[in-house]
Structure formats: structure tokens, C-alpha cells
Scaffold this motif. Structure first.
Motif, PDB file in Angstrom:
ATOM      1  N   GLU A   1       0.808  -1.226   0.000  1.00 33.13           N
ATOM      2  CA  GLU A   1       0.000   0.000   0.000  1.00 33.13           C
ATOM      3  C   GLU A   1       0.843   1.279   0.000  1.00 33.13           C
ATOM      4  O   GLU A   1       0.294   2.371   0.070  1.00 33.13           O
ATOM      5  CB  GLU A   1      -0.952  -0.022   1.196  1.00 33.13           C
ATOM      6  CG  GLU A   1      -1.938  -1.169   1.111  1.00 33.13           C
ATOM      7  CD  GLU A   1      -2.849  -1.280   2.313  1.00 33.13           C
ATOM      8  OE1 GLU A   1      -2.830  -0.377   3.179  1.00 33.13           O
ATOM      9  OE2 GLU A   1      -3.584  -2.284   2.386  1.00 33.13           O
ATOM     10  N   GLN A   2       2.170   1.128  -0.037  1.00 38.12           N
ATOM     11  CA  GLN A   2       3.086   2.272  -0.047  1.00 38.12           C
ATOM     12  C   GLN A   2       2.821   3.238   1.110  1.00 38.12           C
ATOM     13  O   GLN A   2       2.669   4.444   0.918  1.00 38.12           O
ATOM     14  CB  GLN A   2       3.030   3.004  -1.394  1.00 38.12           C
ATOM     15  CG  GLN A   2       3.707   2.243  -2.515  1.00 38.12           C
ATOM     16  CD  GLN A   2       5.192   2.033  -2.230  1.00 38.12           C
ATOM     17  OE1 GLN A   2       5.953   2.977  -2.229  1.00 38.12           O
ATOM     18  NE2 GLN A   2       5.592   0.796  -1.958  1.00 38.12           N
ATOM     19  N   GLN A   3       2.763   2.681   2.321  1.00 39.77           N
ATOM     20  CA  GLN A   3       2.587   3.460   3.544  1.00 39.77           C
ATOM     21  C   GLN A   3       3.838   3.314   4.395  1.00 39.77           C
ATOM     22  O   GLN A   3       4.493   2.270   4.388  1.00 39.77           O
ATOM     23  CB  GLN A   3       1.381   2.961   4.339  1.00 39.77           C
ATOM     24  CG  GLN A   3       0.072   3.104   3.609  1.00 39.77           C
ATOM     25  CD  GLN A   3      -1.065   2.433   4.366  1.00 39.77           C
ATOM     26  OE1 GLN A   3      -0.859   1.514   5.143  1.00 39.77           O
ATOM     27  NE2 GLN A   3      -2.281   2.892   4.105  1.00 39.77           N
ATOM     28  N   SER A   4       4.161   4.351   5.132  1.00 41.93           N
ATOM     29  CA  SER A   4       5.342   4.287   5.995  1.00 41.93           C
ATOM     30  C   SER A   4       4.963   3.763   7.380  1.00 41.93           C
ATOM     31  O   SER A   4       3.811   3.817   7.803  1.00 41.93           O
ATOM     32  CB  SER A   4       6.002   5.667   6.096  1.00 41.93           C
ATOM     33  OG  SER A   4       5.089   6.613   6.588  1.00 41.93           O
ATOM     34  N   LEU A   5       5.956   3.246   8.060  1.00 39.03           N
ATOM     35  CA  LEU A   5       5.797   2.738   9.416  1.00 39.03           C
ATOM     36  C   LEU A   5       7.032   3.091  10.225  1.00 39.03           C
ATOM     37  O   LEU A   5       8.065   3.452   9.668  1.00 39.03           O
ATOM     38  CB  LEU A   5       5.533   1.233   9.420  1.00 39.03           C
ATOM     39  CG  LEU A   5       6.486   0.299   8.677  1.00 39.03           C
ATOM     40  CD1 LEU A   5       7.735   0.033   9.479  1.00 39.03           C
ATOM     41  CD2 LEU A   5       5.786  -1.003   8.378  1.00 39.03           C
ATOM     42  N   ALA A   6       6.909   2.991  11.533  1.00 40.53           N
ATOM     43  CA  ALA A   6       8.038   3.323  12.412  1.00 40.53           C
ATOM     44  C   ALA A   6       8.215   2.230  13.460  1.00 40.53           C
ATOM     45  O   ALA A   6       7.253   1.591  13.882  1.00 40.53           O
ATOM     46  CB  ALA A   6       7.809   4.667  13.090  1.00 40.53           C
ATOM     47  N   LEU A   7       9.459   2.055  13.856  1.00 42.73           N
ATOM     48  CA  LEU A   7       9.822   1.133  14.920  1.00 42.73           C
ATOM     49  C   LEU A   7      10.571   1.925  15.978  1.00 42.73           C
ATOM     50  O   LEU A   7      11.566   2.580  15.675  1.00 42.73           O
ATOM     51  CB  LEU A   7      10.713   0.007  14.374  1.00 42.73           C
ATOM     52  CG  LEU A   7      11.272  -0.971  15.396  1.00 42.73           C
ATOM     53  CD1 LEU A   7      10.144  -1.802  16.019  1.00 42.73           C
ATOM     54  CD2 LEU A   7      12.299  -1.888  14.748  1.00 42.73           C
ATOM     55  N   LEU A   8      10.077   1.882  17.211  1.00 40.14           N
ATOM     56  CA  LEU A   8      10.732   2.556  18.331  1.00 40.14           C
ATOM     57  C   LEU A   8      11.278   1.506  19.280  1.00 40.14           C
ATOM     58  O   LEU A   8      10.629   0.489  19.518  1.00 40.14           O
ATOM     59  CB  LEU A   8       9.741   3.430  19.108  1.00 40.14           C
ATOM     60  CG  LEU A   8       9.346   4.776  18.536  1.00 40.14           C
ATOM     61  CD1 LEU A   8       8.632   4.634  17.220  1.00 40.14           C
ATOM     62  CD2 LEU A   8       8.492   5.523  19.532  1.00 40.14           C
ATOM     63  N   TYR A   9      12.469   1.749  19.799  1.00 39.72           N
ATOM     64  CA  TYR A   9      13.055   0.904  20.826  1.00 39.72           C
ATOM     65  C   TYR A   9      13.198   1.738  22.095  1.00 39.72           C
ATOM     66  O   TYR A   9      13.670   2.875  22.028  1.00 39.72           O
ATOM     67  CB  TYR A   9      14.433   0.403  20.393  1.00 39.72           C
ATOM     68  CG  TYR A   9      14.435  -0.957  19.730  1.00 39.72           C
ATOM     69  CD1 TYR A   9      13.383  -1.388  18.931  1.00 39.72           C
ATOM     70  CD2 TYR A   9      15.511  -1.816  19.897  1.00 39.72           C
ATOM     71  CE1 TYR A   9      13.407  -2.628  18.325  1.00 39.72           C
ATOM     72  CE2 TYR A   9      15.542  -3.058  19.288  1.00 39.72           C
ATOM     73  CZ  TYR A   9      14.482  -3.458  18.504  1.00 39.72           C
ATOM     74  OH  TYR A   9      14.501  -4.689  17.906  1.00 39.72           O
TER      75      TYR A   9
ATOM     76  N   CYS B   1      13.101   4.425  14.167  1.00 38.30           N
ATOM     77  CA  CYS B   1      13.394   4.340  12.746  1.00 38.30           C
ATOM     78  C   CYS B   1      12.080   4.413  11.985  1.00 38.30           C
ATOM     79  O   CYS B   1      11.161   3.644  12.255  1.00 38.30           O
ATOM     80  CB  CYS B   1      14.089   3.025  12.407  1.00 38.30           C
ATOM     81  SG  CYS B   1      15.733   2.873  13.102  1.00 38.30           S
ATOM     82  N   LEU B   2      12.008   5.345  11.054  1.00 36.97           N
ATOM     83  CA  LEU B   2      10.846   5.523  10.194  1.00 36.97           C
ATOM     84  C   LEU B   2      11.218   5.030   8.811  1.00 36.97           C
ATOM     85  O   LEU B   2      12.320   5.309   8.330  1.00 36.97           O
ATOM     86  CB  LEU B   2      10.463   7.002  10.144  1.00 36.97           C
ATOM     87  CG  LEU B   2       9.296   7.398   9.250  1.00 36.97           C
ATOM     88  CD1 LEU B   2       7.994   6.815   9.786  1.00 36.97           C
ATOM     89  CD2 LEU B   2       9.205   8.905   9.154  1.00 36.97           C
ATOM     90  N   CYS B   3      10.299   4.307   8.166  1.00 33.96           N
ATOM     91  CA  CYS B   3      10.652   3.708   6.881  1.00 33.96           C
ATOM     92  C   CYS B   3       9.425   3.569   5.995  1.00 33.96           C
ATOM     93  O   CYS B   3       8.343   3.247   6.468  1.00 33.96           O
ATOM     94  CB  CYS B   3      11.252   2.323   7.129  1.00 33.96           C
ATOM     95  SG  CYS B   3      11.771   1.467   5.644  1.00 33.96           S
ATOM     96  N   LEU B   4       9.632   3.804   4.722  1.00 32.34           N
ATOM     97  CA  LEU B   4       8.660   3.455   3.697  1.00 32.34           C
ATOM     98  C   LEU B   4       9.175   2.156   3.089  1.00 32.34           C
ATOM     99  O   LEU B   4      10.181   2.163   2.367  1.00 32.34           O
ATOM    100  CB  LEU B   4       8.551   4.545   2.632  1.00 32.34           C
ATOM    101  CG  LEU B   4       7.585   4.240   1.489  1.00 32.34           C
ATOM    102  CD1 LEU B   4       6.153   4.115   1.999  1.00 32.34           C
ATOM    103  CD2 LEU B   4       7.677   5.329   0.434  1.00 32.34           C
ATOM    104  N   PRO B   5       8.552   1.029   3.425  1.00 26.41           N
ATOM    105  CA  PRO B   5       9.077  -0.255   2.938  1.00 26.41           C
ATOM    106  C   PRO B   5       9.180  -0.306   1.416  1.00 26.41           C
ATOM    107  O   PRO B   5       8.332   0.223   0.705  1.00 26.41           O
ATOM    108  CB  PRO B   5       8.038  -1.268   3.431  1.00 26.41           C
ATOM    109  CG  PRO B   5       7.394  -0.609   4.605  1.00 26.41           C
ATOM    110  CD  PRO B   5       7.367   0.854   4.268  1.00 26.41           C
ATOM    111  N   ASN B   6      10.257  -0.917   0.952  1.00 26.80           N
ATOM    112  CA  ASN B   6      10.430  -1.186  -0.471  1.00 26.80           C
ATOM    113  C   ASN B   6      11.220  -2.480  -0.604  1.00 26.80           C
ATOM    114  O   ASN B   6      11.704  -3.029   0.385  1.00 26.80           O
ATOM    115  CB  ASN B   6      11.094  -0.002  -1.196  1.00 26.80           C
ATOM    116  CG  ASN B   6      12.499   0.251  -0.733  1.00 26.80           C
ATOM    117  OD1 ASN B   6      13.367  -0.612  -0.856  1.00 26.80           O
ATOM    118  ND2 ASN B   6      12.750   1.433  -0.183  1.00 26.80           N
ATOM    119  N   MET B   7      11.336  -2.959  -1.808  1.00 29.91           N
ATOM    120  CA  MET B   7      11.965  -4.264  -2.033  1.00 29.91           C
ATOM    121  C   MET B   7      13.462  -4.266  -1.739  1.00 29.91           C
ATOM    122  O   MET B   7      14.053  -5.321  -1.557  1.00 29.91           O
ATOM    123  CB  MET B   7      11.729  -4.713  -3.487  1.00 29.91           C
ATOM    124  CG  MET B   7      10.256  -4.955  -3.807  1.00 29.91           C
ATOM    125  SD  MET B   7       9.460  -6.130  -2.695  1.00 29.91           S
ATOM    126  CE  MET B   7      10.108  -7.652  -3.339  1.00 29.91           C
TER     127      MET B   7
END
Length: 169
Positions: free
Chosen positions: A37-45, A131-137
Motif C-alpha cells: 500500500e506504499q505506507q510508511s511505518l516506524a519502529l521505536l526501541y 526508525c521511520l521507513c517506507l518499505p520497499n523491495m
């Protein structure tokens, strides 16, 4: 108190938040959904820095309760990864949304530290990395986990340096 086995498969028994296995399953599933869906996500530690002499059995429960209070969306996910590390998954978010959650968590944990200091004479600190990321291949989800853990363990306290945006290599 009678232990409930209904949530034992995906909850940490000490804190009541999700465990690492459940978090990884959900995060992996969300990664591929966000990729489609070309949406960004974030991972916090988050790593609480607990004083060595403090013997409070419910301290981590109170700590995670404050983090949970900062997460206002039902899709935000908090989990315990190991004895000293917690992860937050923020799905369908952007940089401004991620910074908003980081600020809410920081305010909650600062208030908790002040309250704890008033009652026990010592404050609590923590480390936070995001870390914020727009997943891609070209990017593997493992990269986020590695980068977030490295940054969290490094312990930068500069608020502007807490959030890293991961883009194509």
C-alpha cells in the motif's frame, strides 16, 4: 491472584504487554501490507535504565503502563523484546506522527521519573531510538530492528537524533 492462561501465548507475564514472538509476527505482516500500500511505518526501541539496587517487582509494569498511555491509536503496538528492551510499532505514520508519539512517550516517562523520585528518592531514565521507513523491495525489515537496537544501545539523548528515516540504499 489466579494466573490467566487466555493471554499467555502472546503476552509477557511480568508486564502484560505483547511478547517478542507476537510482535515480530504482527510487524512482519504489517511490513508487507505497508509495502503493497506504499505506507510508511516506524519502529521505536525503549530501554529503561533501572538502578541496580532497586527491587520493585512492578516497576516495569508501571513503566510500560506509561508508554501504553502514550499510544492513542489501537494499531500502535507495544512489546517486550527481552529483559531490558521494549519495542513500539507505529503503522501508517509519517515523520510528524512519529515525532508526536515520541514526544508523548517522553513526557509520560519524565512524569513517571519525577513521581518515582518523590516516592523512592531516585529517578528513572531510559534510552529511546526510532526508525521511520517506507518499505520497499531494497530494504529488509530486519534492517529496522538492527538499526533501532544499535541506536538505542548507543544512547544518544539528543531529541533531534532520536528519529532516523531509512530510505533506499
Amino acid at each position: 491472584m489466579i494466573y490467566s492462561f487466555s493471554n499467555s501465548g502472546f503476552r509477557d507475564p511480568e508486564t502484560g504487554v505483547y511478547n517478542q514472538t507476537y510482535f515480530m509476527e504482527v510487524f512482519h505482516r504489517e511490513w508487507y501490507r505497508h509495502l503493497r500500500e506504499q505506507q510508511s511505518l516506524a519502529l521505536l526501541y525503549l530501554a529503561p535504565l533501572l538502578p541496580g539496587l532497586v527491587n520493585q517487582p512492578h516497576l516495569l509494569d508501571f513503566f510500560t503502563g506509561r508508554i501504553q498511555a502514550s499510544l492513542l491509536r489501537a494499531t500502535d503496538l507495544l512489546a517486550r523484546l527481552n529483559q531490558q528492551l521494549f519495542a513500539v510499532g507505529l503503522f501508517n505514520t509519517d515523520e510528524m506522527g512519529t515525532r508526536t508519539v515520541i514526544n508523548r512517550i517522553s513526557h509520560q516517562l519524565q512524569a513517571f521519573s519525577v513521581e518515582y523520585r518523590q516516592h523512592h528518592g531516585i529517578g528513572l531514565d531510559y534510552r529511546l531510538a526510532a526508525c521511520l521507513c517506507l518499505p520497499n523491495m531494497d530494504i529488509k525489515p530486519e534492517l529496522l530492528f538492527i538499526e533501532a537496537e544499535n541506536r538505542c544501545m548507543k544512547g544518544d539523548k539528543d531529541a533531534d537524533d532520536v528519529l532516523l528515516t531509512i530510505a533506499r540504499n
